[in-house]
Scaffold this active site. Structure first.
Site, PDB file in Angstrom:
ATOM      1  N   GLY A  21     -34.143 -46.154  22.547  1.00  0.00           N
ATOM      2  CA  GLY A  21     -33.097 -45.148  22.446  1.00  0.00           C
ATOM      3  C   GLY A  21     -32.844 -44.465  23.768  1.00  0.00           C
ATOM      4  O   GLY A  21     -33.486 -44.753  24.783  1.00  0.00           O
ATOM      5  N   GLY A  22     -31.875 -43.547  23.769  1.00  0.00           N
ATOM      6  CA  GLY A  22     -31.521 -42.841  24.980  1.00  0.00           C
ATOM      7  C   GLY A  22     -32.595 -41.877  25.433  1.00  0.00           C
ATOM      8  O   GLY A  22     -32.689 -41.546  26.616  1.00  0.00           O
ATOM      9  N   ALA A  24     -36.016 -41.807  23.637  1.00  0.00           N
ATOM     10  CA  ALA A  24     -37.364 -42.243  23.273  1.00  0.00           C
ATOM     11  C   ALA A  24     -37.323 -43.697  22.829  1.00  0.00           C
ATOM     12  O   ALA A  24     -36.286 -44.205  22.397  1.00  0.00           O
ATOM     13  CB  ALA A  24     -37.920 -41.357  22.163  1.00  0.00           C
ATOM     14  N   ASN A  25     -38.473 -44.357  22.932  1.00  0.00           N
ATOM     15  CA  ASN A  25     -38.630 -45.726  22.443  1.00  0.00           C
ATOM     16  C   ASN A  25     -39.588 -45.712  21.255  1.00  0.00           C
ATOM     17  O   ASN A  25     -40.497 -44.879  21.186  1.00  0.00           O
ATOM     18  CB  ASN A  25     -39.172 -46.635  23.543  1.00  0.00           C
ATOM     19  N   VAL A  26     -39.367 -46.629  20.322  1.00  0.00           N
ATOM     20  CA  VAL A  26     -40.187 -46.690  19.110  1.00  0.00           C
ATOM     21  C   VAL A  26     -40.910 -48.027  19.071  1.00  0.00           C
ATOM     22  O   VAL A  26     -40.301 -49.093  19.286  1.00  0.00           O
ATOM     23  CB  VAL A  26     -39.335 -46.505  17.837  1.00  0.00           C
ATOM     24  N   LYS A  41     -43.318 -43.150  18.252  1.00  0.00           N
ATOM     25  CA  LYS A  41     -42.185 -42.791  19.090  1.00  0.00           C
ATOM     26  C   LYS A  41     -42.726 -42.174  20.365  1.00  0.00           C
ATOM     27  O   LYS A  41     -43.493 -41.208  20.323  1.00  0.00           O
ATOM     28  CB  LYS A  41     -41.261 -41.816  18.366  1.00  0.00           C
ATOM     29  N   ASP A 135     -27.459 -35.700  13.959  1.00  0.00           N
ATOM     30  CA  ASP A 135     -27.170 -37.107  14.246  1.00  0.00           C
ATOM     31  C   ASP A 135     -27.387 -37.964  13.003  1.00  0.00           C
ATOM     32  O   ASP A 135     -27.981 -39.030  13.066  1.00  0.00           O
ATOM     33  CB  ASP A 135     -28.050 -37.598  15.403  1.00  0.00           C
TER      34      ASP A 135
END
Length: 675
Positions: A21-22, A24-26, A41, A135
C-alpha cells in the site's frame, strides 16, 4: 520489502507478501509460538525515519485493538522490530468483497442485506468509539470461507492523513467511494463513512460503481455534482424501499443522510417488507440550489435621489383626475375621526390576507422528518409540527438505541406524505436482555403480538384442554421472568383447542415413557389430551433427547387435560477443556551435534541449507503430549544461536500431559504437565 523467512519480533516468520500500500505493506506470517498464520502490517521502509509517523502508527494501532467485533479484523499484537513499527492481525483466508462481487454478481437481495448488515454493525461500533474509517471500500472488506465479513484498516486512515505522509495513489484508489465533502477537502464526519457505505450497497446490488471516469478528478466531480444513477431503471425487481436506502445514504448534503449506521441498518432490514412496496422515491430536504437572482415582472427599482422622487410624486399628482364630487372615503378623511376608520380598515385587510394565506398556501404534501435517536415525546411533537399524525407506537428491543428513543419510522424519513397522514414510530424498549412476560391464560393473538413486538419469534402448538378456554394459552416454553435476548429466542405457546371430543373414558392410564424420544412423548400427550411440562437435565445413563423420568409415574390414572412433567436427557455433562501454558527457556551452549542436522529430513526450513549444524547453532527438538499431540511426534524443530524462551499451550481435559526438550541429541527437560 521484508525478505521471506525473516523472523519479525523474534516471533513472526514472514511467509509471503499479501499486499503493498501507499503507507504500509502487509505480509503473511507464522506465529512460531502459537503455530498459526497471521497477517502483519508493517510501516513502509521509506517512512520509518519519521518519528511523528511512527508515533501515529503505534497510537492508532493500539486504538484499533479496542474495536473488538466479529466483523472487524482483530489486532493481536503491536510492536517494533529494529525501529520498524508493525501490527499483527488475524489472517482472513478468503477474497475481498470486490473479488466476491466480481465473481458472484448479481447477488440475491437477501444476500446483499446479510453482507451489509455485518458491515453496518462493525461501522456502528467504530463510530461509537469515535473512529471514522475514511476509506471504506470493497477492497478493505474481507470475507472468510464461511461468508463472514471482516473489515480491515480501521483507524489507519485517520492516523495517516497528514500531508507529509499522504500517498497520492492510496487516495485516488478510493475516489469511487469518497463522499463529496471528502473530494472537496471538507470536514470528514461519520456521515462521510455512511456515504461510502451507500456506494458499497449500490455496488452489491448492481455489480458496478455508480460513477466512472477517465481520471480520478472526473469521478470526484460526478460524486459532487451528479445524482446517483437509478438502480430501478436497470433492474425493476429491486424494490423502491431498497433503492431509497442507497439514495438516502448517498445524499449530497450530509444532513440528508442517515444519522447513524444503526439507523441505516434498521431501514435496510425492512426494505424488502411487503408493506413498503408502495414507498415513494426518496427526496432530500437539502438539495443543491441555484443561487441565481430572479427578477419579477413589473418590478421597478427604487429612486435614489430626492429630486427624482419629487418629480415622480408631482407627475402622479398631475395624472390624478380631478373629481367634482367627493367620494365616501374622502368625506370620512375630511372628518376629524378619519384615522379611526383607517386603522379599522387596515386591520380587516391584514386579517383577511393572513386567513387567505394560511388556508391556501400550505403544501399538500410534506416530508417525513428524521426523528431517529430522539425521545419518543420529542419525536411526536416534531411529527405534529410537520403536519403529520402519530400512528402506531411499536416497541422493539435494541442494543444500540437508548430505551424510549426512536429507532426508525414507517415510512422512513425523507418520504413525502399527504398532510395529516400517520407515521408509525418504532421505539427502543431497551437493551437485549429482557424478562419474558407471563402470557399463560391470555388470548393467543394478543400474546403473540406482544411477544413479537418485543422481538421474539413465536411458534404455536395446539392441544385439547378441559380447563383453558379455546384460543387461550395453556403454557409457554420459557417461564415468565427469565431474562433472555428476544432477537435470539423462540417461544412456543401451547394454545387450547378446547375440551377434547367425548370418548369412552375421561381418564388415561399413563404408559411408561422412559427412554422414549421427546417427539414420541409429545405425540402420545396430544393423542390422549395431556399437557407436557418439559424439563432438561444431564444424564450419564440416558441418551441425549430421551425421557429420563415422568411425574405422575407409569400406570397412574389421570384425567384428560392433566399435566405430565417429564425430564429429558441432555446427555453427559462435558468436562470443560483446560488449556495450560508451559513457559521455559532453552540455554544456548554452542556445541551442536554434527549429526543432528543429517538424521532427520523433516526439519524446519533452515535445516534444508547445506551448512553444517555447528554453523546453525544448537539443535532443539520439543515433544509434547496432550489431547491433540503424541509424544512420539516432534512438536517443534529449530536451531538457536542464543538463549530462547518458549511458551507452549497444552489442551488437557483429563489426566496429565508431558513435555520433553532435546538439545543437540541430549534430553534437558522431561516433566509432566497437570491441571
Amino acid at each position: 520489502m521484508i525478505d521471506k523467512g525473516y523472523l519479525l519480533g523474534e516471533r513472526y516468520r514472514i511467509i509471503d507478501t499479501l499486499g503493498e500500500g501507499g503507507m504500509a505493506n502487509v505480509y503473511l506470517a507464522e506465529d512460531i509460538i502459537l503455530q498459526r498464520k497471521v497477517a502483519v502490517k508493517i510501516l513502509r521502509l521509506d517512512l520509518q525515519n519519521e518519528p511523528q509517523t511512527q508515533a501515529r502508527f503505534q497510537r492508532e494501532a493500539l486504538a484499533t485493538s479496542e474495536l473488538s467485533h466479529p466483523n472487524i479484523v482483530s489486532v493481536l499484537d503491536v510492536g517494533t522490530d529494529h525501529g520498524l513499527p508493525y501490527m499483527v492481525m488475524e489472517y482472513v483466508d478468503g477474497p475481498d468483497l470486490k473479488e466476491y462481487i466480481r465473481e458472484n454478481s448479481p447477488l440475491d437481495l437477501r444476500e446483499v442485506i446479510r453482507i451489509m448488515d455485518q458491515i453496518l454493525s462493525a461501522v456502528a461500533l467504530a463510530h461509537k468509539h469515535n473512529v471514522i474509517h475514511r476509506d471504506l471500500k470493497p477492497q478493505n472488506i474481507l470475507m472468510d470461507k464461511r461468508g463472514n465479513i471482516k473489515i480491515a484498516d480501521f483507524g489507519i486512515a485517520v492516523a495517516l492523513n497528514q500531508s507529509s505522509i499522504t500517498q497520492t495513489n492510496s487516495v485516488m484508489g478510493s475516489v469511487h467511494y469518497m463522499s463529496p465533502e471528502q473530494t472537496r477537502g471538507g470536514l470528514v464526519t461519520k456521515q462521510s463513512d455512511i456515504y461510502s457505505l451507500g456506494i458499497i450497497l449500490y455496488e452489491l446490488i448492481t455489480g458496478t460503481v455508480p460513477f466512472n471516469g477517465d481520471t480520478p478528478v472526473s469521478v470526484a466531480l460526478k460524486h459532487a455534482q451528479e445524482p446517483i444513477p437509478s438502480i430501478r431503471k436497470k433492474d425493476k425487481s429491486v424494490p423502491q424501499a431498497l433503492e431509497n436506502v442507497v439514495l438516502k445514504a448517498t445524499a449530497k448534503d450530509p444532513r440528508d443522510r442517515y444519522a447513524s449506521a444503526q439507523v441505516m441498518k434498521a431501514d435496510l432490514d425492512s426494505s424488502l417488507d411487503p408493506e413498503r412496496s408502495d414507498e415513494p422515491i426518496f427526496v432530500p430536504n437539502h438539495g443543491n440550489s441555484d443561487d441565481k437572482t430572479i427578477v419579477l415582472p413589473g418590478f421597478k427599482p427604487q429612486k435614489t435621489t430626492a429630486e427624482e422622487s419629487k418629480k415622480e410624486e408631482k407627475s402622479e399628482v398631475e395624472e390624478t383626475p380631478k373629481k367634482e364630487k367627493k367620494s365616501f372615503w374622502q368625506n370620512v378623511k375630511a372628518h376629524k375621526w378619519w384615522w379611526i376608520f383607517s386603522v379599522i380598515a387596515a386591520g380587516l385587510i391584514i386579517f383577511i390576507m393572513i386567513f387567505a394565506l394560511s388556508g391556501n398556501n400550505q403544501p399538500k404534501q410534506v416530508n417525513v422528518p428524521d426523528v431517529t435517536n430522539i425521545a419518543e415525546n420529542a419525536a411526536e411533537r416534531r411529527l405534529e409540527a410537520a403536519g403529520l399524525q402519530v400512528g402506531k407506537i411499536i416497541r422493539r428491543q435494541s442494543d444500540d438505541v437508548k430505551k424510549g428513543y426512536v429507532i426508525a419510522t414507517n415510512p422512513t424519513a425523507g418520504n413525502s406524505l399527504d398532510r395529516g397522514k400517520s407515521v408509525n414510530l418504532i421505539v427502543s424498549s431497551g437493551s437485549s436482555m429482557v424478562k419474558v412476560p407471563d402470557v399463560v391464560g391470555d388470548d393467543y393473538d394478543k400474546a403473540a403480538e406482544k411477544l413479537e413486538n418485543q422481538g421474539f419469534d413465536v411458534v404455536r402448538e395446539d392441544q385439547f384442554s378441559s380447563k383453558i378456554t379455546q384460543g387461550n394459552i395453556i403454557s409457554q416454553s420459557i417461564a415468565a421472568g427469565v431474562e433472555v435476548k428476544p432477537t435470539q429466542t423462540t417461544i412456543t405457546l401451547v394454545v387450547s383447542r378446547g375440551k377434547a371430543p367425548r370418548q369412552r373414558s375421561n381418564t388415561v392410564t399413563l404408559k411408561d415413557l422412559h427412554n422414549y424420544s421427546l417427539k414420541s412423548a409429545q405425540d402420545y400427550a396430544r393423542d390422549h389430551g395431556l399437557t407436557l411440562q418439559i424439563n432438561q437435565e444431564y444424564s450419564d445413563d440416558v441418551e441425549k433427547g430421551l425421557i429420563i423420568s415422568m411425574d405422575p409415574g407409569p400406570g397412574t390414572k389421570v384425567d384428560r387435560g392433566s399435566t405430565i412433567a417429564i425430564k429429558v436427557s441432555r446427555g453427559p455433562k462435558e468436562e470443560k477443556e483446560t488449556t495450560i501454558t508451559k513457559n521455559f527457556t532453552v540455554n544456548y551452549v554452542g556445541t551442536a551435534d554434527d549429526s543432528a542436522g543429517e538424521t532427520d529430513n523433516n526439519k524446519d526450513e533452515d535445516s534444508s541449507s547445506s551448512k553444517s549444524s555447528s554453523t546453525k547453532g544448537d539443535h532443539v527438538q520439543i515433544y509434547i503430549k496432550d489431547d491433540d499431540h503424541y509424544l512420539s511426534n516432534i512438536y517443534r524443530d529449530l536451531y538457536i544461536k542464543r538463549d530462547m524462551s518458549f511458551s507452549i499451550p497444552f489442551s488437557i481435559k483429563n489426566g496429565a500431559g508431558q513435555l520433553r526438550v532435546v538439545r543437540n541429541g541430549e534430553t534437558i527437560l522431561n516433566e509432566k504437565v497437570t491441571k
